[in-house]
Design an enzyme around this catalytic site. Sequence first.
Site, mmCIF file in Angstrom:
data_model
loop_
_atom_site.group_PDB
_atom_site.id
_atom_site.type_symbol
_atom_site.label_atom_id
_atom_site.label_comp_id
_atom_site.label_asym_id
_atom_site.label_seq_id
_atom_site.Cartn_x
_atom_site.Cartn_y
_atom_site.Cartn_z
ATOM 1 N N ASP A 98 0.852 -1.179 0.000
ATOM 2 C CA ASP A 98 0.000 0.000 0.000
ATOM 3 C C ASP A 98 0.894 1.238 0.000
ATOM 4 O OD1 ASP A 98 -2.774 0.987 0.224
ATOM 5 O OD2 ASP A 98 -3.080 -0.882 1.323
ATOM 6 N N ASP A 200 -3.177 4.608 -2.456
ATOM 7 C CA ASP A 200 -4.310 5.013 -1.637
ATOM 8 C C ASP A 200 -4.720 6.462 -1.881
ATOM 9 O OD1 ASP A 200 -5.996 4.451 0.901
ATOM 10 O OD2 ASP A 200 -4.922 6.267 1.452
ATOM 11 N N GLU A 257 -6.430 3.756 -6.191
ATOM 12 C CA GLU A 257 -7.729 3.940 -5.536
ATOM 13 C C GLU A 257 -8.204 5.321 -5.964
ATOM 14 O OE1 GLU A 257 -9.797 3.782 -1.119
ATOM 15 O OE2 GLU A 257 -7.973 4.941 -1.406
ATOM 16 N N HIS A 332 -10.779 -4.029 2.376
ATOM 17 C CA HIS A 332 -10.726 -3.698 3.798
ATOM 18 C C HIS A 332 -11.618 -2.524 4.177
ATOM 19 C CE1 HIS A 332 -8.059 -1.001 1.706
ATOM 20 N NE2 HIS A 332 -8.089 -0.198 2.749
#
Length: 561
Positions: A98, A200, A257, A332
């Site tokens: 990530d 992210d 994302e 998640h």
Amino acid sequence: MSTKWWQNEIVYQIYPRSFQDTNHDGIGDIQGMIDHLDYIQELGVTMIWVSPIYKSPMVDMGYDIADYQDIDPQFGSLDEFKVFLSEAKKRHIKVIMDLVVNHTSDQHEWFKQALADPKSKYRDYFIFKTTDDGDVPNNWRSIFGGSTWEPVADEPNTFYFHTFAPQQPDLNWENPALRQEIYQMINWWLELGVAGFRVDAITHLKKDLDWASLPADGSDGLVSVIKKGQNRSGIDVFLNELKQETFDKYDAITVGEAYGVPEKDLKKYIGPNGYFSMIFDFSYMNIDVLNTDEWYRGRSQWTVKDLREALFESQQVAGQVHGTLANVLENHDQPRVLSKLVPDKHDQTPTAAKALATMYYFLPGVPFIYQGQEIGMKNFVRKDISEFNDVSSINNYQMALKDGYSKESALASINDKSRDNARVPMQWNNSNFAGFSDTEPWLGMGNDREGIDVQTELADENSVLNYYKKLGQLHHDLAWQSVITTGDFQPIDSLPETVIGYQRILDGQVLTVFVNLSHELAEFDAHNVGDVLEKVGDITIDNDHVKMAGYSAVVMGLNDN
């Protein structure tokens, strides 16, 4: 179009904190990830995405990073992570991490220095504002609720900016020196051997620099930060430079994302020269809520037709720009898909879980499996807000109470949508703590798990787990691999409203998928669909007439080569 090396991957997302505890502290760790690499490989997985394991105070469960180049001790050490990389490589599994570069933790050394000395270079690594009247600079609402501005202690009228929680100060991407520090960190990980990153909150890097207030969109007098701090003009400068300075140099895979990317900009993101290898298809991820910022406000009355249209539209738009989507049912940040997309609890069966898997697995793009999805894990029911850990869930609960909701109705909404649903410990067996740990886990177990665990399902040839293995085998079957990886996408029209159907077509090969997402029988005609490759539930095909029982699915293949 030439095929990229990553187009035939199957990705498994590990949420390390909840995957496997090996050192008896109730928290998953790197050794636990190593111990289950064979299990992951048997699913047909070729790449693992590891959710954040960087040093962090864990206010937002690792998405508040205190040190980008170190592992948090509760997960293990950097040396152990290197062993994980090495062991994964032996099994031909690549690893992506990530990448969280919109913000840091307020415990990051940069932010500590910025607070300690307003004249230091680090003050400009973040976003600080001073006002004349002591009021916050504007009325923007953070994604986790409340103002985006937090007062700075001992500095009257001075505030720092945060898109998410107050403990997650945003980095100032307008500062070239900050950007260079970020690039050096990224390249350090790529040199270490990671294959790339899931990136992210990347569409938040650019903010409107007028910092102007807007008319309120809620009873709190605030307006969503998304309207001034997501997909803003000028973000292309940052994303192009990021790609050139890091990812391009290593032929790294990147998964953005990228919430809210306008259709007109999609080519910039995932076209042949896009910022990222792919972005997640979020077209349907929040189909079940009325308001993604304030999801306590209730569930939407979506239909299978709505889901089908969302799926197909995003795929067709991506196809028009020759781009790739990362296809997901769970992650998640989302509740369990079986609980989300199958409204009646009586229908939330292993058969329905397999039907949902079939629905997304053969779409153009790369399938992602979130831990526990492959065994059909479901949402929990919590009886009190004290049982939750997720900061977003707790904030939504408090906002609901302020808005006049009863504790019961607020809690019902949080149970439905909480991110903690996906974060409960992985269910390896049917023991008290499900084989995740031999001590009380950091987060309470799921409470709907009878027959839903790895040990039980390995012994059942008709289990969800063994079906996912079959899907992995079909995905990598050389007879069908090309059409699955690069075949044209053709939605099938004129089907019953509860049936999702599509074809993948390439050089005389046709792969056909039908999924009935209701408990009602569906009947329709289908021509030239070939032989059954995989089937879920009660289905009969007679003289091109198809009958599908509730929550059934079928994959068929026709090969004229």
